[in-house]
Design a protein around this motif. Structure first.
Motif: not given
Ligand code: HEM
Ligand code: HEM
Lengths: 429, 429
Positions: B311-316, B326-330
């Motif tokens: 899956a792409p690291l942007s989710g799904g 898309k941004k991560d928590a940081a």
């Protein structure tokens, strides 16, 4: 599916070794029975496939009386690697390596990752235990067979691992044969791993991960990929063909022929080797272009069998026994006196038979455009001297004009590991 | 099974050529429809298997609008060979070679021997037309795809075959890319043959016999075996994995996506190439040991997708579109700005997509014990410049630390041959 994890006592961590040396612990630490091998929640599909013995997923047990990969049906693909121990490796390194290898092999042959945390189930901040390219693939009949070369027991007169006294007399370098053109860099080896599977990716994955586990203790000396098994060990299998276009394996020892296996293949001793065998490896370059220019009758004469059917030239069909006394219309032997199958036949070799398990190979081409093709000859026998007898008988083989032996190695193949133990354990008892 | 023999006019014998040049005639001489290809009466079993499209024997038509082996489902195994024409080869040699190759390919892809007399059906006093190692094997989805390199059109300023004026502008050597470490002996080529099959023995048999047919006219310059397709071209296929353990082919152009094929893969012209394509070949060594030492999160970051699910690291999940904003928590981009899939994505490359059709390879090991492993990258596109755009975009790819391009070639891939004609015919019209 059989339970792949060895009992706890065989996988005690050995402090001071590399992280890889602890692989065994990762599995056993989970409490014995580990069936998943894949930690991530998002990869359910991969787990389902990897663990199922589906149509393409024949699974061979790893533990047993004999190692798998000898009498079990020959698979379609091979990755073979010979290893040398590191210069500074100790007896403990050797023992821990054999344990870690057995542990990993007991898992991979079941279609599992190399450890319980595997390719994606470990800490995200650590390198995965498993390299991942076989994730989702079935076991694909993978067998992993381990062997021990003469130099492991004693090298340049040094008994590095305290096992010199246990070297069987039969385990020594093969003599030089007429016509040998051996490349030392593609010969020998202190350890070997034969990985066979019906999917090349599964065989490659096994060698790569075992090589990785060996890091710091042993490294690959030479390796080879093979395809299109040139033999058969099961009457269910069609006889395959080698790169000269001939059926190969017709007269081979079959895996269910207990009597022939006992008489010809399994070693009687020493005790740590009883139920094991000896593997002879010969890389044989086949000169396919000159061969391809021979007329069909000449090709048949050289082999002693017909190309289409694979029948002996004395008549009949593939499985008719050759009649070496038979004369043709001109009064000449129907099977030439120097035909390959005559010279290699047990009738002229004290009843000796070999269990052949070779593969075809093509390694690119030479600068003149010829494919670098040949037979990666693997034979199992109760004593390497039996191979020597046949190979010497082949001295006047008509085939010799079209082949050249370029690599050679011999290994003692320990018996199978008992559940909870490891291959080679008897050597250190 | 479709009728594999070209109409008589396309296989007129060309006196003065080697016996191999007459192969075409052998088939047509039998009167058109030749279905057996095996002459011996004793080999009924082999005929039955070779001609049946059984479970393992998918058969792809050879003749058609496009050559097979591009949009057709990727098979499990590859044998690829680049050829150079002989120094003294003439235009007639080139034409007769392309005819003979098409004829042989039209038969082998149907599970037949290379000619009507084949491996055992000719005169016993002549060398067999077919080398025989695929006797009895099904077609195994074999596709044979022919291509023409820039040097075929003009080499060192010489128009050897009278086709210099017909070279498409797009067909020229690829530019040098940052990091290239190309081996000239494993790059280039005036002709290429891509043989893919679900059985490696079938792919090897095809290349070997085509090389034999070329004897005196062309010879192999370099060649490569591949396994474990690293791509997919059909939604029925599970996404395979490359040797870094990642799913490869997720975002590939599928063979039934007519619109994407028309926009991205099939060449519009010149007329002799319309409906064809361009093939870019890159041999990419993968440094598997340093890769294997990276932590999982770092591996994921480099690719831009997750190892388990793909899956792409942007989710799904695997087939979710990547969300590059898309941004991560940081507060950092969830998919790194230099992740492989970001840099290669059509959003940042003028909408360009490639049809990738690569394979894994392992060619033995280097003297330090590392497996010589990598990706044999094959991509089809309507103009090689599209590949160049992506490859340039990959200049800052995080993956570059772990790979090295060691071979390169580019070929024009003519459209499929019409029934009774041959691949490349339009070039000589
Ligand atoms: C490239 C080299 C070789 C080729 C092409 C080749 C080919 C063949 C073929 C076509 C057969 C007949 C079918 C069968 O029974 O399997 C055969 C049989 C045999 N070969 Fe080879 N062989 C090669 C090397 C060797 C070597 C190095 C040995 C052992 C030193 C060997 C030992 C045998 C034996 C024992 C048989 C069975 C004879 C019988 O019991 O009838 N072969 N080989
Ligand atoms: C060993 C080298 C390479 C590796 C390990 C690799 C690996 C991958 C992986 C894992 C993916 C994501 C899954 C997928 O969509 O297929 C991918 C995508 C892709 N790769 Fe590579 N790749 C390599 C070289 C290349 C090269 C040389 C090119 C072209 C110049 C290329 C072009 C692409 C493209 C176009 C995509 C799809 C991007 C998208 O549309 O999302 N790759 N690659």
């Amino acid at each position: 599916m059989s339970e792949p994890v060895p009992a706890e006592e065989s996988v005690v961590p050995r402090p001071g070794l590399s992280r890889r040396g602890l692989l065994g612990l990762l599995g056993a630490g989970a409490g014995g029975l580990v069936v998943g091998g894949l930690g991530g929640a998002a990869i359910g599909a991969a787990v389902a496939t990897a663990n199922a013995a589906d149509a393409t997923g024949v699974v061979h047990p790893f533990f047993g009386t004999h190692q798998a990969g000898i009498a079990t049906p020959v698979q379609a693909n091979l990755h073979f690697a010979a290893f040398d121990m590191a210069d500074d490796a100790t007896r403990d390194d050797l023992i821990s390596l054999l344990k870690d290898w057995s542990y990993a092999a007991s898992r991979m042959t079941q279609g599992l990752d190399v450890s319980a945390t595997g390719a994606v189930g470990g800490s995200p901040d650590a390198p995965p235990d498993d390299t991942g390219e076989a994730l989702g693939l079935p076991a694909s009949a993978l067998t992993i067979t381990f062997g021990l070369g003469p130099d492991l027991f004693e090298k340049n007169g040094v008994d590095r691992f305290g096992i010199a006294a246990r070297r069987p007399d039969a385990l020594k370098l093969l003599p030089r044969f007429v016509g040998d053109a051996l490349d030392p860099a593609a010969s020998g080896g202190e350890l070997c791993v034969q990985a066979c599977a019906d999917d090349p990716q599964v065989a490659v994955h096994a060698i790569r991960n075992l090589s990785r586990i060996a890091f710091g203790r042993a490294q690959i000396r030479w390796s080879k990929l093979g395809f299109g098994r040139t033999s058969k060990t099961s009457s269910d299998q069609l006889t395959p063909r080698n790169l000269f276009g001939y059926k190969d394996g017709t007269a081979n020892i079959l895996g269910d022929d207990e009597r022939a296996l006992d008489e010809q293949v399994w070693a009687a001793g020493p005790s740590w080797l009883a139920g094991g065998s000896y593997l002879v490896v010969r890389t044989i370059r086949q000169k396919i272009e000159p061969w391809d220019r021979q007329q069909l009758t000449e090709q048949d004469r050289i082999i002693g069998r017909s190309k289409g059917e694979g029948a002996p030239l004395s008549g009949g069909t593939e499985f008719t026994e050759p009649d070496f006394a038979k004369k043709d219309a001109a009064g000449q032997p129907a099977i030439d006196m120097h035909a390959h199958v005559r010279l290699a036949h047990p009738d002229f070799n004290h009843g000796i038979r070999l269990l052949r398990r070779g593969y075809n190979f093509v390694d690119g081409n030479d600068p003149l455009g010829s494919l670098n093709a040949g037979l990666f000859f693997l034979s199992y026998q109760s004593d390497p001297q039996r191979f020597v007898t046949i190979q010497r008988a082949l001295r006047s083989d008509l085939l010799n004009e079209y082949i050249q032996h370029t690599g050679s190695a011999v290994f003692a193949i320990p018996p199978g590991a008992k559940q909870g133990s490891y291959v080679g354990a008897g050597l250190f008892a």
